[in-house]
Design a protein around this motif. Structure first.
Motif, PDB file in Angstrom:
ATOM      1  N   THR A  60      73.846 -45.699   6.244  1.00  0.00           N
ATOM      2  CA  THR A  60      72.739 -45.707   5.842  1.00  0.00           C
ATOM      3  C   THR A  60      72.077 -44.762   6.329  1.00  0.00           C
ATOM      4  N   THR A  61      71.046 -44.381   6.569  1.00  0.00           N
ATOM      5  CA  THR A  61      69.342 -43.796   6.929  1.00  0.00           C
ATOM      6  C   THR A  61      68.883 -44.518   7.776  1.00  0.00           C
ATOM      7  N   TRP A  62      68.267 -44.406   8.889  1.00  0.00           N
ATOM      8  CA  TRP A  62      66.894 -45.319   9.090  1.00  0.00           C
ATOM      9  C   TRP A  62      65.477 -44.191   9.424  1.00  0.00           C
ATOM     10  N   PHE A  63      64.790 -44.340   9.180  1.00  0.00           N
ATOM     11  CA  PHE A  63      63.153 -44.049   9.364  1.00  0.00           C
ATOM     12  C   PHE A  63      62.442 -45.615  10.149  1.00  0.00           C
ATOM     13  N   ILE A  64      62.504 -45.220  11.820  1.00  0.00           N
ATOM     14  CA  ILE A  64      61.985 -45.508  13.018  1.00  0.00           C
ATOM     15  C   ILE A  64      60.928 -45.110  13.603  1.00  0.00           C
ATOM     16  N   PRO A  65      59.298 -45.225  13.479  1.00  0.00           N
ATOM     17  CA  PRO A  65      58.337 -45.340  14.500  1.00  0.00           C
ATOM     18  C   PRO A  65      58.250 -45.492  15.653  1.00  0.00           C
ATOM     19  N   HIS A  97      74.600 -45.703  11.581  1.00  0.00           N
ATOM     20  CA  HIS A  97      73.947 -45.476  10.930  1.00  0.00           C
ATOM     21  C   HIS A  97      73.025 -44.164  11.957  1.00  0.00           C
ATOM     22  N   GLU A  98      72.768 -43.369  10.495  1.00  0.00           N
ATOM     23  CA  GLU A  98      71.604 -42.141  11.137  1.00  0.00           C
ATOM     24  C   GLU A  98      70.044 -42.602  11.336  1.00  0.00           C
ATOM     25  N   ILE A  99      69.264 -41.906  11.873  1.00  0.00           N
ATOM     26  CA  ILE A  99      67.971 -42.703  12.305  1.00  0.00           C
ATOM     27  C   ILE A  99      66.961 -41.179  12.577  1.00  0.00           C
ATOM     28  N   GLY A 100      66.351 -41.038  11.646  1.00  0.00           N
ATOM     29  CA  GLY A 100      65.234 -40.140  11.909  1.00  0.00           C
ATOM     30  C   GLY A 100      63.318 -40.285  12.283  1.00  0.00           C
ATOM     31  N   HIS A 101      63.268 -39.576  11.948  1.00  0.00           N
ATOM     32  CA  HIS A 101      61.267 -39.943  12.668  1.00  0.00           C
ATOM     33  C   HIS A 101      60.332 -39.943  11.644  1.00  0.00           C
ATOM     34  N   HIS A 102      59.693 -41.234  12.006  1.00  0.00           N
ATOM     35  CA  HIS A 102      58.523 -41.869  11.082  1.00  0.00           C
ATOM     36  C   HIS A 102      57.876 -42.150  11.724  1.00  0.00           C
ATOM     37  N   GLY A 103      57.272 -41.446  12.082  1.00  0.00           N
ATOM     38  CA  GLY A 103      55.556 -41.258  13.268  1.00  0.00           C
ATOM     39  C   GLY A 103      55.993 -41.622  14.528  1.00  0.00           C
ATOM     40  N   TYR A 104      54.611 -41.965  15.193  1.00  0.00           N
ATOM     41  CA  TYR A 104      54.641 -43.536  16.141  1.00  0.00           C
ATOM     42  C   TYR A 104      54.435 -44.659  15.677  1.00  0.00           C
ATOM     43  N   LEU A 156      62.506 -41.974  20.731  1.00  0.00           N
ATOM     44  CA  LEU A 156      63.997 -42.083  20.036  1.00  0.00           C
ATOM     45  C   LEU A 156      64.991 -41.545  20.570  1.00  0.00           C
ATOM     46  N   ALA A 157      64.099 -39.966  21.656  1.00  0.00           N
ATOM     47  CA  ALA A 157      65.333 -39.701  22.798  1.00  0.00           C
ATOM     48  C   ALA A 157      65.418 -41.036  23.875  1.00  0.00           C
ATOM     49  N   LYS A 158      64.366 -42.011  23.930  1.00  0.00           N
ATOM     50  CA  LYS A 158      65.391 -43.546  24.942  1.00  0.00           C
ATOM     51  C   LYS A 158      66.442 -44.131  23.908  1.00  0.00           C
ATOM     52  N   ILE A 159      66.701 -44.239  23.079  1.00  0.00           N
ATOM     53  CA  ILE A 159      67.257 -44.334  22.153  1.00  0.00           C
ATOM     54  C   ILE A 159      68.990 -43.502  21.841  1.00  0.00           C
ATOM     55  N   GLY A 160      68.779 -41.716  22.541  1.00  0.00           N
ATOM     56  CA  GLY A 160      69.486 -41.257  22.284  1.00  0.00           C
ATOM     57  C   GLY A 160      69.882 -40.623  21.140  1.00  0.00           C
ATOM     58  N   VAL A 161      68.939 -40.172  20.381  1.00  0.00           N
ATOM     59  CA  VAL A 161      68.532 -39.957  19.198  1.00  0.00           C
ATOM     60  C   VAL A 161      67.675 -38.673  19.069  1.00  0.00           C
ATOM     61  N   LYS A 162      68.346 -37.699  18.319  1.00  0.00           N
ATOM     62  CA  LYS A 162      67.383 -36.692  18.035  1.00  0.00           C
ATOM     63  C   LYS A 162      68.154 -36.089  16.637  1.00  0.00           C
ATOM     64  N   PRO A 163      66.584 -36.242  15.812  1.00  0.00           N
ATOM     65  CA  PRO A 163      66.810 -36.507  14.370  1.00  0.00           C
ATOM     66  C   PRO A 163      66.480 -35.628  13.714  1.00  0.00           C
ATOM     67  N   ARG A 164      67.114 -35.432  12.728  1.00  0.00           N
ATOM     68  CA  ARG A 164      67.851 -34.351  12.081  1.00  0.00           C
ATOM     69  C   ARG A 164      66.234 -34.502  10.405  1.00  0.00           C
ATOM     70  N   GLY A 165      66.028 -35.553  10.108  1.00  0.00           N
ATOM     71  CA  GLY A 165      65.433 -35.625   9.434  1.00  0.00           C
ATOM     72  C   GLY A 165      63.499 -36.069   9.498  1.00  0.00           C
ATOM     73  N   TYR A 166      62.462 -36.494   8.884  1.00  0.00           N
ATOM     74  CA  TYR A 166      61.553 -37.059   9.070  1.00  0.00           C
ATOM     75  C   TYR A 166      61.286 -37.540   7.591  1.00  0.00           C
ATOM     76  N   ARG A 167      59.714 -38.968   7.854  1.00  0.00           N
ATOM     77  CA  ARG A 167      59.643 -39.407   6.751  1.00  0.00           C
ATOM     78  C   ARG A 167      58.514 -39.693   7.086  1.00  0.00           C
ATOM     79  N   SER A 168      57.539 -38.854   5.888  1.00  0.00           N
ATOM     80  CA  SER A 168      56.698 -39.195   6.621  1.00  0.00           C
ATOM     81  C   SER A 168      55.455 -41.063   6.397  1.00  0.00           C
ATOM     82  N   PRO A 169      55.043 -41.068   7.589  1.00  0.00           N
ATOM     83  CA  PRO A 169      54.637 -42.329   7.345  1.00  0.00           C
ATOM     84  C   PRO A 169      53.434 -42.699   5.895  1.00  0.00           C
ATOM     85  N   TYR A 170      53.023 -42.044   5.653  1.00  0.00           N
ATOM     86  CA  TYR A 170      52.366 -42.248   4.935  1.00  0.00           C
ATOM     87  C   TYR A 170      52.587 -41.420   3.455  1.00  0.00           C
ATOM     88  N   TRP A 171      53.976 -41.142   2.973  1.00  0.00           N
ATOM     89  CA  TRP A 171      54.318 -40.538   2.263  1.00  0.00           C
ATOM     90  C   TRP A 171      53.132 -39.263   1.740  1.00  0.00           C
TER      91      TRP A 171
END
Length: 287
Positions: free
Chosen positions: A71-76, A95-102, A126-141
């Motif tokens: 799955t894909t997890w978007f994590i602030p 699982h994939e991890i994407g950017h979701h704001g701070y 995200l870099a602290k847990i070894g993730v460089k995301p390819r995807g983004y989801r706006s927190p507010y859509w």
């Protein structure tokens, strides 16, 4: 600036025997959504975010392991910094991890500099847990006029926040908005949009927020809607993607996670290809 015509969209190349690409997205907002989106910081609201991290997320990881689903997890960034171990576990399970704001901010009210800083903060967490995301989801859509250019600046490949299509990825365009004449579509982005829908989001259907959101819809109603949209994708669309947006503090409740398992079983029986959004991006094509 050149006027752009019709929306350019495409399809997803599916493995043999599969009928629809299905992404189960987990927006792991935890406590950040109550802080950044609702300004509700009492112990009760913080405990709801805590439930997502301590109870909901582990339940989901167990369920996904049971069915062999990625799955894909978007994590602030705030969730990464506050609940680091479970975020590391999400990555460790593949699982994939994407950017979701701070802290689940609304980008529409920000200056370019403010939005760029939030982007950097999320990337650093995200870099602290070894993730460089390819995807983004706006927190507010929602986007500011600068969001697409900021995503392009930081090398993102895809976004999953907009709603200009429902079952097919497309290339989003900036819009000159006019009230006294026609709107004009302008620059087409290099970011692929893998669209979302409020109809495929659990949070507004389920979460009760006093004076703001009634929520608490029956799980069976949500199952029937989600299954119906999936059926349409199966029966009427070729190379479609079905993008669910769930939240561990919402879908992780006992009655909801049972509904999700029932839905997984149903979609699997009809030829779902469970994929990350990154895999959907990699298999996107235009005819």
């Amino acid at each position: 600036m050149q006027k752009i015509g019709k929306q350019r969209n495409g399809k997803v190349k599916l493995p043999k025997g599969k009928r629809v690409a299905v992404n189960i997205g987990c927006d792991f907002d935890a406590q950040s959504i109550w802080i950044g989106s609702f300004n509700l910081t009492s112990p009760a609201y913080m405990s709801r975010g805590e439930f997502g991290a301590e109870v909901g997320a582990p339940r989901l990881l167990k369920l996904f392991d049971k069915y062999g689903i990625k799955t894909t997890w978007f994590i602030p960034g705030h969730t990464v910094d506050t609940f680091t171990d479970i975020c590391k576990e999400v990555a460790a399970r593949g699982h994939e991890i994407g950017h979701h704001g701070y802290v689940h901010e609304n980008p529409t009210t920000m200056s370019y500099e403010e939005e760029d800083k939030i982007m950097q903060m999320g990337l650093e967490s995200l870099a602290k847990i070894g993730v460089k995301p390819r995807g983004y989801r706006s927190p507010y859509w929602d986007f500011s006029p600068n969001t697409l250019s900021i995503l392009e600046k930081y090398g993102f490949k895809y976004d999953s926040s907009l709603m200009g299509n429902d079952l097919h990825p497309y290339w989003p365009r900036s819009v000159e908005v006019n009230a006294d004449k026609a709107n004009v579509f302008l620059k087409e982005s290099t970011i692929l949009e893998i669209p979302v829908s409020w109809y495929l989001d659990d949070f507004p259907q389920v979460e009760y927020i006093t004076g703001i959101q009634e929520g608490q819809r029956p799980a069976q109603d949500i199952f029937e809607r989600w299954a119906s949209i999936f059926d349409y994708a199966c029966d009427q669309e070729e190379g479609a993607c079905f993008v669910l947006t769930t939240h561990p503090q919402t879908i992780g409740r006992a009655h909801m996670i049972q509904m999700l398992e029932k839905l997984i079983q149903y979609m699997e029986s009809r030829g779902a290809w469970f994929a990350t959004l990154g895999e959907i991006y990699d298999n996107f094509y235009e005819e």
